[in-house]
Write a protein that holds these residues in place. Structure first.
Motif, PDB file in Angstrom:
ATOM      1  N   VAL A  99      82.162  22.746  -6.595  1.00  0.00           N
ATOM      2  CA  VAL A  99      82.868  22.135  -5.470  1.00  0.00           C
ATOM      3  C   VAL A  99      84.169  22.888  -5.206  1.00  0.00           C
ATOM      4  O   VAL A  99      84.498  23.195  -4.061  1.00  0.00           O
ATOM      5  N   ARG A 100      84.908  23.219  -6.251  1.00  0.00           N
ATOM      6  CA  ARG A 100      86.153  23.982  -6.091  1.00  0.00           C
ATOM      7  C   ARG A 100      85.883  25.349  -5.452  1.00  0.00           C
ATOM      8  O   ARG A 100      86.677  25.834  -4.660  1.00  0.00           O
ATOM      9  N   LYS A 101      84.752  25.956  -5.768  1.00  0.00           N
ATOM     10  CA  LYS A 101      84.415  27.280  -5.232  1.00  0.00           C
ATOM     11  C   LYS A 101      84.108  27.215  -3.735  1.00  0.00           C
ATOM     12  O   LYS A 101      84.562  28.052  -2.961  1.00  0.00           O
ATOM     13  N   TYR A 102      83.327  26.219  -3.311  1.00  0.00           N
ATOM     14  CA  TYR A 102      82.865  26.167  -1.926  1.00  0.00           C
ATOM     15  C   TYR A 102      83.739  25.336  -0.993  1.00  0.00           C
ATOM     16  O   TYR A 102      83.719  25.547   0.218  1.00  0.00           O
ATOM     17  N   ALA A 103      84.516  24.399  -1.512  1.00  0.00           N
ATOM     18  CA  ALA A 103      85.327  23.530  -0.651  1.00  0.00           C
ATOM     19  C   ALA A 103      86.297  24.303   0.244  1.00  0.00           C
ATOM     20  O   ALA A 103      86.373  24.015   1.445  1.00  0.00           O
ATOM     21  N   PRO A 104      87.033  25.305  -0.262  1.00  0.00           N
ATOM     22  CA  PRO A 104      87.946  26.041   0.629  1.00  0.00           C
ATOM     23  C   PRO A 104      87.215  26.794   1.740  1.00  0.00           C
ATOM     24  O   PRO A 104      87.696  26.870   2.869  1.00  0.00           O
ATOM     25  N   VAL A 105      86.038  27.332   1.430  1.00  0.00           N
ATOM     26  CA  VAL A 105      85.254  28.050   2.433  1.00  0.00           C
ATOM     27  C   VAL A 105      84.783  27.070   3.505  1.00  0.00           C
ATOM     28  O   VAL A 105      84.905  27.333   4.706  1.00  0.00           O
ATOM     29  N   ALA A 150      87.700  25.962   5.677  1.00  0.00           N
ATOM     30  CA  ALA A 150      88.110  27.010   6.615  1.00  0.00           C
ATOM     31  C   ALA A 150      87.170  27.083   7.817  1.00  0.00           C
ATOM     32  O   ALA A 150      87.619  27.251   8.952  1.00  0.00           O
ATOM     33  N   VAL A 151      85.864  26.951   7.576  1.00  0.00           N
ATOM     34  CA  VAL A 151      84.883  26.978   8.671  1.00  0.00           C
ATOM     35  C   VAL A 151      85.119  25.786   9.598  1.00  0.00           C
ATOM     36  O   VAL A 151      85.134  25.935  10.827  1.00  0.00           O
ATOM     37  N   ILE A 152      85.312  24.609   9.038  1.00  0.00           N
ATOM     38  CA  ILE A 152      85.537  23.410   9.849  1.00  0.00           C
ATOM     39  C   ILE A 152      86.821  23.557  10.659  1.00  0.00           C
ATOM     40  O   ILE A 152      86.838  23.301  11.866  1.00  0.00           O
ATOM     41  N   GLU A 153      87.907  23.991   9.995  1.00  0.00           N
ATOM     42  CA  GLU A 153      89.178  24.146  10.707  1.00  0.00           C
ATOM     43  C   GLU A 153      89.062  25.176  11.828  1.00  0.00           C
ATOM     44  O   GLU A 153      89.573  24.963  12.927  1.00  0.00           O
ATOM     45  N   ARG A 154      88.379  26.279  11.567  1.00  0.00           N
ATOM     46  CA  ARG A 154      88.202  27.299  12.595  1.00  0.00           C
ATOM     47  C   ARG A 154      87.404  26.751  13.774  1.00  0.00           C
ATOM     48  O   ARG A 154      87.768  26.919  14.938  1.00  0.00           O
ATOM     49  N   ASP A 155      86.294  26.072  13.481  1.00  0.00           N
ATOM     50  CA  ASP A 155      85.436  25.557  14.545  1.00  0.00           C
ATOM     51  C   ASP A 155      86.104  24.441  15.341  1.00  0.00           C
ATOM     52  O   ASP A 155      85.928  24.344  16.549  1.00  0.00           O
ATOM     53  N   LEU A 156      86.882  23.595  14.675  1.00  0.00           N
ATOM     54  CA  LEU A 156      87.533  22.498  15.370  1.00  0.00           C
ATOM     55  C   LEU A 156      88.760  22.956  16.158  1.00  0.00           C
ATOM     56  O   LEU A 156      89.235  22.244  17.038  1.00  0.00           O
ATOM     57  N   ALA A 157      89.260  24.140  15.862  1.00  0.00           N
ATOM     58  CA  ALA A 157      90.440  24.655  16.563  1.00  0.00           C
ATOM     59  C   ALA A 157      90.119  25.089  17.986  1.00  0.00           C
ATOM     60  O   ALA A 157      91.010  25.189  18.814  1.00  0.00           O
ATOM     61  N   SER A 158      88.865  25.339  18.282  1.00  0.00           N
ATOM     62  CA  SER A 158      88.496  25.806  19.624  1.00  0.00           C
ATOM     63  C   SER A 158      87.256  25.065  20.105  1.00  0.00           C
ATOM     64  O   SER A 158      86.162  25.608  20.110  1.00  0.00           O
ATOM     65  N   GLN A 166      84.093  26.483  22.014  1.00  0.00           N
ATOM     66  CA  GLN A 166      83.135  27.310  21.287  1.00  0.00           C
ATOM     67  C   GLN A 166      82.700  26.653  19.981  1.00  0.00           C
ATOM     68  O   GLN A 166      82.291  27.320  19.044  1.00  0.00           O
ATOM     69  N   LEU A 167      82.817  25.324  19.920  1.00  0.00           N
ATOM     70  CA  LEU A 167      82.500  24.612  18.682  1.00  0.00           C
ATOM     71  C   LEU A 167      81.071  24.909  18.251  1.00  0.00           C
ATOM     72  O   LEU A 167      80.115  24.674  18.975  1.00  0.00           O
ATOM     73  N   SER A 168      80.935  25.480  17.066  1.00  0.00           N
ATOM     74  CA  SER A 168      79.594  25.732  16.538  1.00  0.00           C
ATOM     75  C   SER A 168      79.205  24.566  15.647  1.00  0.00           C
ATOM     76  O   SER A 168      80.034  23.732  15.291  1.00  0.00           O
ATOM     77  N   MET A 169      77.950  24.503  15.305  1.00  0.00           N
ATOM     78  CA  MET A 169      77.515  23.471  14.386  1.00  0.00           C
ATOM     79  C   MET A 169      78.252  23.656  13.074  1.00  0.00           C
ATOM     80  O   MET A 169      78.472  24.769  12.617  1.00  0.00           O
TER      81      MET A 169
END
Length: 109
Positions: free
Chosen positions: A24-30, A33-41, A44-47
């Motif tokens: 969980v510690r390994k994948y949670a930051p990744v 980051a994907v969620i924050e990037r996608d929600l920022a725009s 162009q929101l991707s799944m």
């Protein structure tokens, strides 16, 4: 066990995550980051991606996939047999709870 690990352990237990703290510690930051990037725009929101860390091999497995979007709920299943992948037809319906608030039992029914 320190406070942060205890909070993470309780989170894993509460949501039935089938991974250990290190995974969980390994994948949670990744994932974050994907969620924050996608929600920022939103235009162009991707799944939102789901990262799966299966325990063991995927040989001869049955896998289900769902996509709960803004208005639609889609689902299908996959079978992996002898190294060959087959997919069921994709089913699609209106997202449960779109028009009124429902509880989790109603949603998953």
């Amino acid at each position: 066990m320190n406070y942060q690990n205890e909070k993470l352990r309780l989170f894993i237990e509460k949501y039935g995550i089938e991974s250990d703290i290190e995974t969980v510690r390994k994948y949670a930051p990744v994932y974050k980051a994907v969620i924050e990037r996608d929600l920022a725009s939103p235009p162009q929101l991707s799944m939102l991606k789901t990262f799966i860390d299966p325990n063991g091999a995927l040989e001869d497995s049955d896998i289900s996939a769902i996509d709960a979007g803004g208005t639609k709920l889609r689902g299908c299943s996959f079978k992996l047999r002898g190294g060959k992948l087959s997919r069921s037809e994709i089913s699609e319906r209106l997202l449960p709870g779109k028009d009124r608030k429902i509880n989790s039992d109603e949603f998953f029914d």
